[in-house]
Design an enzyme around this catalytic site. Sequence first.
Site, PDB file in Angstrom:
ATOM      1  CB  CYS A   2       0.943 -31.392 -22.977  1.00 41.88           C
ATOM      2  SG  CYS A   2       1.212 -29.891 -23.887  1.00 41.88           S
ATOM      3  NE  ARG A  28       3.215 -35.878 -19.776  1.00 43.40           N
ATOM      4  CZ  ARG A  28       3.820 -36.899 -20.357  1.00 43.40           C
ATOM      5  NH1 ARG A  28       4.467 -37.776 -19.632  1.00 43.40           N
ATOM      6  NH2 ARG A  28       3.772 -37.065 -21.653  1.00 43.40           N
ATOM      7  CD1 TRP A  73       7.319 -27.264 -21.891  1.00 39.24           C
ATOM      8  CD2 TRP A  73       7.127 -27.646 -24.086  1.00 39.24           C
ATOM      9  NE1 TRP A  73       8.511 -26.915 -22.496  1.00 39.24           N
ATOM     10  CE2 TRP A  73       8.421 -27.135 -23.840  1.00 39.24           C
ATOM     11  CE3 TRP A  73       6.778 -27.962 -25.403  1.00 39.24           C
ATOM     12  CZ2 TRP A  73       9.349 -26.941 -24.860  1.00 39.24           C
ATOM     13  CZ3 TRP A  73       7.710 -27.755 -26.404  1.00 39.24           C
ATOM     14  CH2 TRP A  73       8.987 -27.255 -26.117  1.00 39.24           C
ATOM     15  CG  ASN A  97       1.024 -34.905 -24.753  1.00 39.59           C
ATOM     16  OD1 ASN A  97       1.808 -34.075 -25.205  1.00 39.59           O
ATOM     17  ND2 ASN A  97       1.416 -36.054 -24.248  1.00 39.59           N
ATOM     18  N   GLY A  98       0.520 -33.448 -27.855  1.00 41.78           N
ATOM     19  CA  GLY A  98       1.061 -33.869 -29.149  1.00 41.78           C
ATOM     20  C   GLY A  98       1.071 -32.696 -30.099  1.00 41.78           C
ATOM     21  CD  GLU A 476      23.859 -34.942 -17.191  1.00 36.80           C
ATOM     22  OE1 GLU A 476      23.733 -34.678 -18.394  1.00 36.80           O
ATOM     23  OE2 GLU A 476      22.881 -35.003 -16.415  1.00 36.80           O
ATOM     24  CE  LYS A 480      21.089 -32.475 -15.041  1.00 34.22           C
ATOM     25  NZ  LYS A 480      20.536 -33.643 -15.609  1.00 34.22           N
ATOM     26  CD  GLU A 483      18.539 -29.876 -16.959  1.00 34.23           C
ATOM     27  OE1 GLU A 483      17.516 -30.008 -17.636  1.00 34.23           O
ATOM     28  OE2 GLU A 483      19.267 -30.828 -16.643  1.00 34.23           O
ATOM     29  CG  HIS A 499      42.550 -25.059 -30.378  1.00 33.27           C
ATOM     30  ND1 HIS A 499      43.620 -24.903 -31.222  1.00 33.27           N
ATOM     31  CD2 HIS A 499      42.860 -26.085 -29.550  1.00 33.27           C
ATOM     32  CE1 HIS A 499      44.534 -25.821 -30.935  1.00 33.27           C
ATOM     33  NE2 HIS A 499      44.100 -26.548 -29.919  1.00 33.27           N
ATOM     34  CE  LYS A 598      12.045 -36.714 -15.470  1.00 33.10           C
ATOM     35  NZ  LYS A 598      13.436 -36.418 -15.125  1.00 33.10           N
TER      36      LYS A 598
END
Length: 603
Positions: A2, A28, A73, A97-98, A476, A480, A483, A499, A598
């Site tokens: 947010c 955000r 968000w 935000n929170g 990584e 990448k 996402e 396995h 983000k």
Amino acid sequence: MCGIIGYIGKKVKIERLLVDSLKTLEYRGYDSAGIAFVTDKVNILKSSGKIINLEEKIDENVESNIGLAHTRWATHGKADDINAHPHKSGSVTIVHNGIIENYLELKEMLSKEGYTFKSETDTEIAAALLDYLKKKGIWSNLEVIKEFETYIKGSYALGIIFDDELDTLYATRKDSPLILGIGKEEYLIASDVSAIIGFTKKYILLDNEDIVKLTNDNYEIYNSNLQKLDRSIQEVNWDVEEAHKAGYPHFMLKEIMEEPKVLNDTIHEYVESVDSFMNKMPDFSKYKKIHIVACGSAMHAGLIGKYLIENYSDIEVNVEIASEYRYKKVFYDKETLLILISQSGETADTIASLRKAKADGIDTLGIVNVVGSTIARECDQVLYIRAGVEIAVATTKAYLLQVAMLMLINIKLMIEHNKITNEELSKLLDDLKNSPELIKNVIEKDELYKDIANSIYEDRDLFFIGRGIDYAISLEGSLKLKEISYLHSEAYQAGELKHGTISLVEDNTKIIAIMTDKDLALKTISNIKEVVARGAKVVLITKEELDSNYDFIFKKVVLPKANNYLMPLLTVIPLQLIAYHVADNRGLDIDKPRNLAKSVTVE
Ligand code: F6R
């Protein structure tokens, strides 16, 4: 997570101003967006989806010089118009935000007082609580906010407008970021500096429970006892251009292209000479064990650090995911150093892990990009990477610099533990200084990465394999790709596939195999052959010294000759660019992948 903005000042085209500023915070969160602005009353405009949907609703002619804005968000309730911020209850309008953790308890209390709620959000409850406290009638608005803070469990950054004080903007924060921008005849509150940079470079980092009161020509900051505070003003050290795409179609591509430069900046800041390096790096000599704690890509960078520190400095390193570490039994003592890695410096779980260790008296070191962020402020020591502003939600340049910083930390450890001669040290530092040039060479092969992306973008599943440090990079590469392209992939230790997971390999399954470690190369080749025998098409990423005429390979990326120690810096570049081109081929919103944000300020 947010983004919030508040403006009060000389400019009057408020709807355009708020929407344009909000765009700088869209990374955000982008589930919905909204604004509130003052005319003879508080007006609210909101829309689900990205800011562009809100933009279609604005009236460019409305004049007002006070407003709040929010990009969401979603945490409580789906991403629709009703749950979008701002929220108004009675005479109080807020953006938030929170997470208000005790919102259900508060909802029950307020419902008994006659409050009803339109949305599913915790934010509407916060607005109602403020209104309820106001109705008690005995307090000024500052006192209402002070009282409000005593009721709340959880985190918040709030922008507030009270109907009975329409010429004033209030703000407060606890465990969610908020800064105060100080312009000429204008003030702003914002989740981070990217939102204020178009107005001013001067800002104040607000502390937990600070309360800000803004009018046209004045700002006041109070602590939770309502004592006035005199906080120091800081200056942003980057330009507004950095927050633009500079001709690139996406921030992610721009940020990948910036990697040689930011690596150069960071290395030169710490490694002008051996002496300056020794002065700038902390003294680690008392630590016998290291814990590295972070989330997502930052945790993947930590894994590279683990391989390097264990192999080169003989020190045990545990790497843990912050959301687990904060709640688990941890074995550390006064000879343990906790390293927290975070681009934003605001990741809730990483902050909680830091606080847990501090409460136990453990030394902490932050590797952080955003100057003055919570992690940077609360760690005992901080090493800043110099990535500049990173806007694409998927990290690229900050990850690279996190790895580079861990390389520097390990070099210091090697010196302290007599694992490196003076000669080897100056050669290694020289090689490190040269690494940005090598990265440029790797980036220049972009046509090859496009070609690889063309051959995989229509696939459904993909595997990444590697051994040792190459496995850490595989993680990584896989993240990448997932996402930003929504193509499912898994990263596996090359020897582990058989396995269980190898049962998923069939004709034409694509596998990206990373092989940069000479000592493990033959083993990795055997694993590659195992999957090729089952129909897989393997894209091999290797380095010049290990390259050969592998006729069983589908496509191949050959990285330039380099000091083995530096290979992770080079290996990750093709992975970032392949992920980028796959997402581009799929026509996706690369900088703002669905469901992500983000800066993850909720746990
Ligand atoms: C992935 C990504 C995330 C972050 C993670 C931690 O591309 O960007 O996985 O690495 O959310 O964020 P910071 O580093 O801000 O703590």
